[in-house]
Design a protein around this motif. Structure first.
Motif, PDB file in Angstrom:
ATOM      1  N   ALA A 454       0.793  -1.173   0.162  1.00 43.64           N
ATOM      2  CA  ALA A 454       0.001   0.162  -0.146  1.00 43.64           C
ATOM      3  C   ALA A 454       0.846   1.385   0.023  1.00 43.64           C
ATOM      4  O   ALA A 454       0.504   2.300  -0.684  1.00 43.64           O
ATOM      5  CB  ALA A 454      -0.838   0.096   1.157  1.00 43.64           C
ATOM      6  N   VAL A 455       1.977   1.156   0.672  1.00 48.01           N
ATOM      7  CA  VAL A 455       2.976   2.312   0.711  1.00 48.01           C
ATOM      8  C   VAL A 455       3.274   2.671  -0.986  1.00 48.01           C
ATOM      9  O   VAL A 455       3.248   3.653  -1.316  1.00 48.01           O
ATOM     10  CB  VAL A 455       4.118   1.945   1.313  1.00 48.01           C
ATOM     11  CG1 VAL A 455       5.282   2.960   1.271  1.00 48.01           C
ATOM     12  CG2 VAL A 455       4.051   2.061   2.888  1.00 48.01           C
ATOM     13  N   GLY A 456       3.706   1.433  -1.509  1.00 48.61           N
ATOM     14  CA  GLY A 456       4.158   1.380  -2.959  1.00 48.61           C
ATOM     15  C   GLY A 456       2.917   2.192  -3.694  1.00 48.61           C
ATOM     16  O   GLY A 456       3.274   3.049  -4.786  1.00 48.61           O
ATOM     17  N   ILE A 457       1.910   1.759  -3.586  1.00 49.64           N
ATOM     18  CA  ILE A 457       0.762   2.175  -4.436  1.00 49.64           C
ATOM     19  C   ILE A 457       0.496   3.825  -4.222  1.00 49.64           C
ATOM     20  O   ILE A 457       0.286   4.423  -5.193  1.00 49.64           O
ATOM     21  CB  ILE A 457      -0.706   1.395  -4.084  1.00 49.64           C
ATOM     22  CG1 ILE A 457      -0.442  -0.007  -4.449  1.00 49.64           C
ATOM     23  CG2 ILE A 457      -1.971   1.952  -4.840  1.00 49.64           C
ATOM     24  CD1 ILE A 457      -1.668  -0.827  -4.207  1.00 49.64           C
ATOM     25  N   LEU A 458       0.537   4.159  -2.922  1.00 50.32           N
ATOM     26  CA  LEU A 458       0.174   5.551  -2.546  1.00 50.32           C
ATOM     27  C   LEU A 458       1.463   6.220  -3.080  1.00 50.32           C
ATOM     28  O   LEU A 458       1.269   7.631  -3.513  1.00 50.32           O
ATOM     29  CB  LEU A 458      -0.130   5.809  -1.052  1.00 50.32           C
ATOM     30  CG  LEU A 458      -1.221   5.210  -0.877  1.00 50.32           C
ATOM     31  CD1 LEU A 458      -1.712   5.211   0.687  1.00 50.32           C
ATOM     32  CD2 LEU A 458      -2.485   6.307  -1.465  1.00 50.32           C
ATOM     33  N   ALA A 459       2.715   5.699  -2.918  1.00 49.91           N
ATOM     34  CA  ALA A 459       3.944   6.453  -3.677  1.00 49.91           C
ATOM     35  C   ALA A 459       3.578   6.634  -5.259  1.00 49.91           C
ATOM     36  O   ALA A 459       3.991   7.831  -5.775  1.00 49.91           O
ATOM     37  CB  ALA A 459       5.110   5.862  -3.514  1.00 49.91           C
ATOM     38  N   LEU A 460       3.056   5.631  -5.916  1.00 50.11           N
ATOM     39  CA  LEU A 460       2.958   5.643  -7.268  1.00 50.11           C
ATOM     40  C   LEU A 460       1.860   6.633  -7.654  1.00 50.11           C
ATOM     41  O   LEU A 460       1.894   7.456  -8.466  1.00 50.11           O
ATOM     42  CB  LEU A 460       2.417   4.393  -7.749  1.00 50.11           C
ATOM     43  CG  LEU A 460       2.149   4.485  -9.225  1.00 50.11           C
ATOM     44  CD1 LEU A 460       3.436   4.622 -10.209  1.00 50.11           C
ATOM     45  CD2 LEU A 460       1.652   3.022  -9.693  1.00 50.11           C
ATOM     46  N   ALA A 461       0.893   6.779  -6.663  1.00 41.83           N
ATOM     47  CA  ALA A 461      -0.188   8.060  -6.901  1.00 41.83           C
ATOM     48  C   ALA A 461       0.418   9.349  -6.672  1.00 41.83           C
ATOM     49  O   ALA A 461      -0.048  10.279  -7.447  1.00 41.83           O
ATOM     50  CB  ALA A 461      -1.360   7.660  -5.783  1.00 41.83           C
ATOM     51  N   PHE A 462       1.214   9.593  -5.773  1.00 42.65           N
ATOM     52  CA  PHE A 462       2.001  10.744  -5.645  1.00 42.65           C
ATOM     53  C   PHE A 462       2.807  11.096  -6.971  1.00 42.65           C
ATOM     54  O   PHE A 462       2.792  12.151  -7.618  1.00 42.65           O
ATOM     55  CB  PHE A 462       2.916  10.714  -4.695  1.00 42.65           C
ATOM     56  CG  PHE A 462       3.826  12.026  -4.056  1.00 42.65           C
ATOM     57  CD1 PHE A 462       3.101  12.883  -3.379  1.00 42.65           C
ATOM     58  CD2 PHE A 462       4.922  11.993  -4.949  1.00 42.65           C
ATOM     59  CE1 PHE A 462       4.099  14.085  -3.179  1.00 42.65           C
ATOM     60  CE2 PHE A 462       5.853  13.103  -4.508  1.00 42.65           C
ATOM     61  CZ  PHE A 462       5.326  14.323  -3.909  1.00 42.65           C
ATOM     62  N   LEU A 463       3.541  10.139  -7.439  1.00 43.29           N
ATOM     63  CA  LEU A 463       4.346  10.546  -8.780  1.00 43.29           C
ATOM     64  C   LEU A 463       3.631  10.746 -10.111  1.00 43.29           C
ATOM     65  O   LEU A 463       3.808  11.892 -10.821  1.00 43.29           O
ATOM     66  CB  LEU A 463       5.318   9.364  -9.074  1.00 43.29           C
ATOM     67  CG  LEU A 463       6.213   9.133  -7.938  1.00 43.29           C
ATOM     68  CD1 LEU A 463       7.114   7.644  -8.466  1.00 43.29           C
ATOM     69  CD2 LEU A 463       7.388  10.180  -7.760  1.00 43.29           C
ATOM     70  N   LEU A 464       2.382   9.924 -10.162  1.00 46.24           N
ATOM     71  CA  LEU A 464       1.574  10.320 -11.295  1.00 46.24           C
ATOM     72  C   LEU A 464       0.820  11.687 -11.010  1.00 46.24           C
ATOM     73  O   LEU A 464       0.402  12.350 -11.960  1.00 46.24           O
ATOM     74  CB  LEU A 464       0.367   9.227 -11.417  1.00 46.24           C
ATOM     75  CG  LEU A 464       1.227   7.769 -11.862  1.00 46.24           C
ATOM     76  CD1 LEU A 464       0.208   6.832 -11.902  1.00 46.24           C
ATOM     77  CD2 LEU A 464       1.958   8.069 -13.120  1.00 46.24           C
ATOM     78  N   ALA A 465       0.462  12.159  -9.788  1.00 49.31           N
ATOM     79  CA  ALA A 465      -0.175  13.325  -9.738  1.00 49.31           C
ATOM     80  C   ALA A 465       0.819  14.486 -10.021  1.00 49.31           C
ATOM     81  O   ALA A 465       0.468  15.680 -10.489  1.00 49.31           O
ATOM     82  CB  ALA A 465      -0.618  13.615  -8.083  1.00 49.31           C
ATOM     83  N   VAL A 466       2.067  14.193  -9.773  1.00 50.09           N
ATOM     84  CA  VAL A 466       2.968  15.350 -10.033  1.00 50.09           C
ATOM     85  C   VAL A 466       3.194  15.537 -11.608  1.00 50.09           C
ATOM     86  O   VAL A 466       3.191  16.534 -11.905  1.00 50.09           O
ATOM     87  CB  VAL A 466       4.525  14.751  -9.431  1.00 50.09           C
ATOM     88  CG1 VAL A 466       5.603  15.588 -10.097  1.00 50.09           C
ATOM     89  CG2 VAL A 466       4.637  14.797  -7.996  1.00 50.09           C
TER      90      VAL A 466
END
Length: 521
Positions: A454-466
């Motif tokens: 889940a940490v990885g999924i939300l980190a991916l969400a952060f990067l794609l939002a950037v």
């Protein structure tokens, strides 16, 4: 149209309250039934392997039919699709409450999902058009986002109370208590607005989108109960991208597409949908895993477990309304979404530190508080951004994409993380056969492994939002003739120009132009 707007204006906050209750019922149902499953299993005698279908049946119908439900609202009017959704959802809930067999219960949950797919986009679409052009739009979406985010933990509390005090069946009957009065209020309060010309429904688009989303959710769900190599899993996960790819090709060529592609290709809206999908995938399983941890490892009762989520709900509600009403006009949506996804990843990291000896106050509560803050920064801004700038005739399908992103992301995330949990438990058990309290330790190892993902999924969400979400808008003053009406949303001011006949000429946006309230040329 203007007459309708005038008629509805005095009841705007009453409409918000009604739509909030409708949204509450849809979101609440996901977790309130989760709490009831153990009692329902004991009463109806179905197997542990089968019990996940009570959740999956709802998710399959809901996720795969949302786009069609949103389009029906655009074509026939969202008042009637909202009322039809409320009545159908309540009826299906009554059937589920009366069920005397596992098959009837699963069928009722499937019907709930189908009517929920009619109800949810109608509610958000009505909110979009009710507050279009209103300075209260941010406040309305802040409240609606808080309801959407906090209803899940309310469901845990209510489900625990109803199961302990009355019966698991009341976790379904409660929808009658909510849905029927809401439908009556909607019948009296809402004014139906539908497309002046009813376009034909895009049948090929509806079939390929529904089957593609169904295959996606089913494939991950089947992997959770069987394996990634199971024939049904492989067929579903191969068919899904093929069907969804065909859907995109159909929509590019369709004269009256089910989903006009410009809705999702807009960076702001596309970024909002992406964030919602990944945030849903990352956090929907939290309530499931933390519920098990608090009941099985901490020994809390169902009701006490529900109450343990209250701090999360309280923080989410406060932050969601504050972010949408006081912060977004200074920062825009992107910084809030980035902060929310980053805080969500931090909260998941804290949950990876859980051990069999952890306590609620020392190990669970800090993560819940941070997660509530993070989700409060995500839900309302993305709900608002995902429906911004769409024509009223497309508000339903744009709203359906919000729910589709959240629901499909949550379903896929829950199935994926459940599969990872099961694999981690099996691996730990095989390698620690002589460990004291093996089952307890293996379960906690499974939870923490899922939380790392889940940490990885939300980190991916952060990067794609950037990458996807647009930053600050370059100042540009539109040179439009006709009646120019301003709508302030976040740090941008949107201008819609109409000619004398009321036809929309164009839509532009600038930053901070308070002096241009309305210009008639």
């Amino acid at each position: 149209m203007s007459a309708n707007s005038t008629q509805r204006e005095p009841n705007r906050w009453a409409v918000l309250a009604l739509l909030g209750v409708a949204q509450l019922m849809v979101v609440l149902d996901a977790t309130i039934v989760t709490i009831a499953i153990p009692s329902a299993q004991k009463a109806l005698g179905f197997s542990t392997d089968s019990r996940q279908w009570i959740v999956t049946a709802y998710a399959l119908a809901f996720g795969s039919l949302l786009l069609l439900g949103g389009k029906l609202g655009d074509l026939f009017g969202r008042k009637w699709t909202l009322i039809g959704g409320l009545v159908g959802f309540s009826t299906a809930s009554a059937i589920g409450g009366l069920a005397e067999s596992f098959g009837v219960l699963v069928a009722a949950r499937t019907l709930q999902g189908a009517f929920g797919a009619l109800l949810a986009p109608s509610a958000l679409g009505l909110l979009t058009v009710t507050f279009a052009g209103s300075p209260d739009r941010n406040t309305a979406f802040g409240i609606f986002g808080a309801i959407a985010g906090g209803a899940a933990s309310i469901g845990l509390i209510l489900g625990g109370a109803l199961t302990q005090i009355l019966s698991w069946r009341w976790c379904l009957y409660v929808n009658l208590v909510i849905g029927v009065p809401t439908a009556i209020a909607a019948l009296r309060m809402l004014v139906n607005q539908r497309a002046p010309e009813r376009d034909p429904i895009d049948i090929p688009g509806a079939l390929t989108s529904a089957l593609g989303l169904f295959a996606l959710v089913y494939g991950f769900s089947n992997a959770a109960t069987h394996s990634w190599g199971a024939t049904a899993t492989v067929v579903a996960l191969v068919a899904s991208p093929l069907l969804l790819g065909a859907f995109v090709l159909i929509e590019r060529r369709a004269e009256h597409p089910l989903l006009p592609l410009h809705i999702v290709l807009d960076r702001a809206r596309g970024g909002a949908y992406t964030t919602l999908a990944l945030a849903g995938a990352g956090i929907f399983a939290v309530s499931l895993f933390l519920t098990y941890f608090m009941q099985q490892q901490l020994g809390l009762s169902p009701l006490t477990t529900g109450l343990a989520f209250l701090p999360f709900t309280g923080v989410l509600v406060v932050v969601s309304t504050t972010a949408q009403t006081r912060v977004i006009q200074h920062t825009g949506a992107k910084p809030l979404v980035l902060a929310g996804t980053a805080l969500g990843a931090v909260a998941m990291f804290l949950f990876t530190r859980l051990t069999p000896d952890s306590s609620y106050a020392g190990s669970v509560l800090p993560g819940l508080l941070i997660l509530g803050f993070g989700m409060g920064c995500i839900f309302a801004p993305t709900f608002s951004t995902a429906t911004l700038g769409v024509e009223g005739s497309e508000a339903g399908v744009a709203s359906a994409m919000v729910n589709t992103s959240q629901q499909v992301g949550g379903s896929v995330g829950t199935s994926l993380l459940s599969t990872i949990f099961a694999s981690a438990v099996a691996s730990y058990t095989a390698g620690h056969l002589h460990t004291a309290n093996l089952l307890n330790a293996a379960a906690v190892h499974g939870y923490t492994t899922a939380f790392w993902w889940a940490v990885g999924i939300l980190a991916l969400a952060f990067l794609l939002a950037v990458v996807i979400l647009p930053g600050r808008v370059i100042p540009r003053v539109p040179t439009l003739r006709g009646a120019v009406a301003r709508l302030a949303v976040g740090n941008c001011h949107y201008f819609e120009a109409k000619d004398g006949a009321g036809h929309v000429l164009s839509l532009g946006r600038v930053r901070r132009a308070p002096e241009l309230e309305r210009v008639d040329e």
